[in-house]
Motif scaffolding. Structure first.
Motif, short mmCIF file in Angstrom:
data_model
loop_
_atom_site.label_atom_id
_atom_site.label_comp_id
_atom_site.label_asym_id
_atom_site.label_seq_id
_atom_site.Cartn_x
_atom_site.Cartn_y
_atom_site.Cartn_z
N ASP A 3 0.83 -1.21 0.00
CA ASP A 3 0.00 0.00 0.00
C ASP A 3 0.86 1.26 0.00
OD1 ASP A 3 0.87 -0.62 2.55
OD2 ASP A 3 -0.93 0.16 3.55
N ASP A 6 2.17 1.51 -3.53
CA ASP A 6 1.09 1.97 -4.41
C ASP A 6 0.84 3.46 -4.22
OD1 ASP A 6 -1.06 1.66 -6.28
OD2 ASP A 6 -2.43 1.77 -4.56
N ALA A 7 0.87 3.93 -2.98
CA ALA A 7 0.66 5.36 -2.72
C ALA A 7 1.77 6.20 -3.34
CB ALA A 7 0.58 5.62 -1.22
N SER A 10 1.29 6.09 -7.12
CA SER A 10 0.08 6.84 -7.47
C SER A 10 0.35 8.34 -7.45
CB SER A 10 -1.05 6.50 -6.50
OG SER A 10 -2.19 7.27 -6.78
N GLN A 13 2.32 9.16 -10.51
CA GLN A 13 1.46 9.02 -11.68
C GLN A 13 0.57 10.25 -11.83
OE1 GLN A 13 -1.37 5.83 -11.40
NE2 GLN A 13 -2.21 6.22 -13.42
N GLN A 14 -0.01 10.71 -10.73
CA GLN A 14 -0.86 11.90 -10.78
C GLN A 14 -0.06 13.14 -11.12
OE1 GLN A 14 -2.68 11.73 -6.95
NE2 GLN A 14 -4.31 10.39 -7.63
N THR A 53 -4.45 14.49 -5.10
CA THR A 53 -3.96 13.53 -4.12
C THR A 53 -4.87 13.42 -2.91
OG1 THR A 53 -2.51 15.21 -3.18
CG2 THR A 53 -1.54 13.71 -4.79
N SER A 56 -8.22 11.48 -4.15
CA SER A 56 -8.11 10.06 -4.49
C SER A 56 -7.49 9.23 -3.38
CB SER A 56 -7.30 9.90 -5.77
OG SER A 56 -5.97 10.29 -5.55
N GLY A 58 -4.65 7.85 -3.18
CA GLY A 58 -3.94 6.69 -3.68
C GLY A 58 -4.70 5.85 -4.68
N ALA A 59 -5.99 6.07 -4.85
CA ALA A 59 -6.77 5.30 -5.81
C ALA A 59 -7.56 6.26 -6.69
CB ALA A 59 -7.72 4.37 -5.08
N PRO A 60 -7.73 5.93 -7.97
CA PRO A 60 -8.48 6.82 -8.83
C PRO A 60 -9.93 6.94 -8.39
CG PRO A 60 -7.76 4.86 -10.03
CD PRO A 60 -7.22 4.78 -8.66
N ALA A 78 -12.69 5.30 -14.42
CA ALA A 78 -11.63 6.02 -13.70
C ALA A 78 -11.71 7.51 -14.01
CB ALA A 78 -10.27 5.47 -14.08
#
Length: 140
Positions: A3, A6-7, A10, A13-14, A53, A56, A58-60, A78
């Motif tokens: 996690d 992923d954070a 993410s 990515q953003q 940020t 989301s 961490g998730a779209p 998404a």
């Protein structure tokens, strides 16, 4: 552990997505420098990144589509970066034809954004290479 990874990914990515979106907006301004009545647009990157940020986490986020008729099916997908609030740039010197594009400002903004995009990409690449190196066995 995943996690946190992923954070981290993410966030980058953003950030890269917002930089790419801003690059398109600035390129549009430059392309329309001679268009009469064109209003230069831009957005505040830091507030857009903070909004993306925090929204989301961490998730779209889900993007719901409008269903104008009762028989239509509801759909979700998404969220895209198109939700960024574009603002009009305040002209430093008014033009007779109503165009507010200042090529000096646009070129500097474009170069600044490009530099930060490349730096973010290099940072992310370094993090990924570090993770790959940490996951390799010592015998390789």
């Amino acid at each position: 552990m995943f996690d946190r990874l992923d954070a981290l990914m993410s966030f980058h990515q953003q950030a890269l997505g917002l930089r790419a979106e801003r690059q398109q907006v600035l390129a549009s301004n430059i392309a329309n420098a001679d268009t009469p009545g064109y209003q230069a647009r831009d957005f505040d990157f830091s507030s857009a990144l903070a909004k993306a940020t925090s929204a989301s986490a961490g998730a779209p986020a889900a993007l719901s589509l409008a269903t104008p008729r009762a028989g239509h099916q509801a759909a979700q997908g998404a969220a895209t970066l198109a939700g960024v609030e574009l603002m009009y740039r305040v002209p430093t010197q008014p033009s007779l034809d109503g165009n507010t594009v200042d090529m000096d400002v646009e070129r500097v903004s474009f170069a600044y954004n490009s530099l930060h995009y490349e730096a973010s990409l290099e940072l992310l690449t370094g993090k990924i290479q570090g993770l790959r190196l940490a996951m390799q066995s010592e015998n390789s």
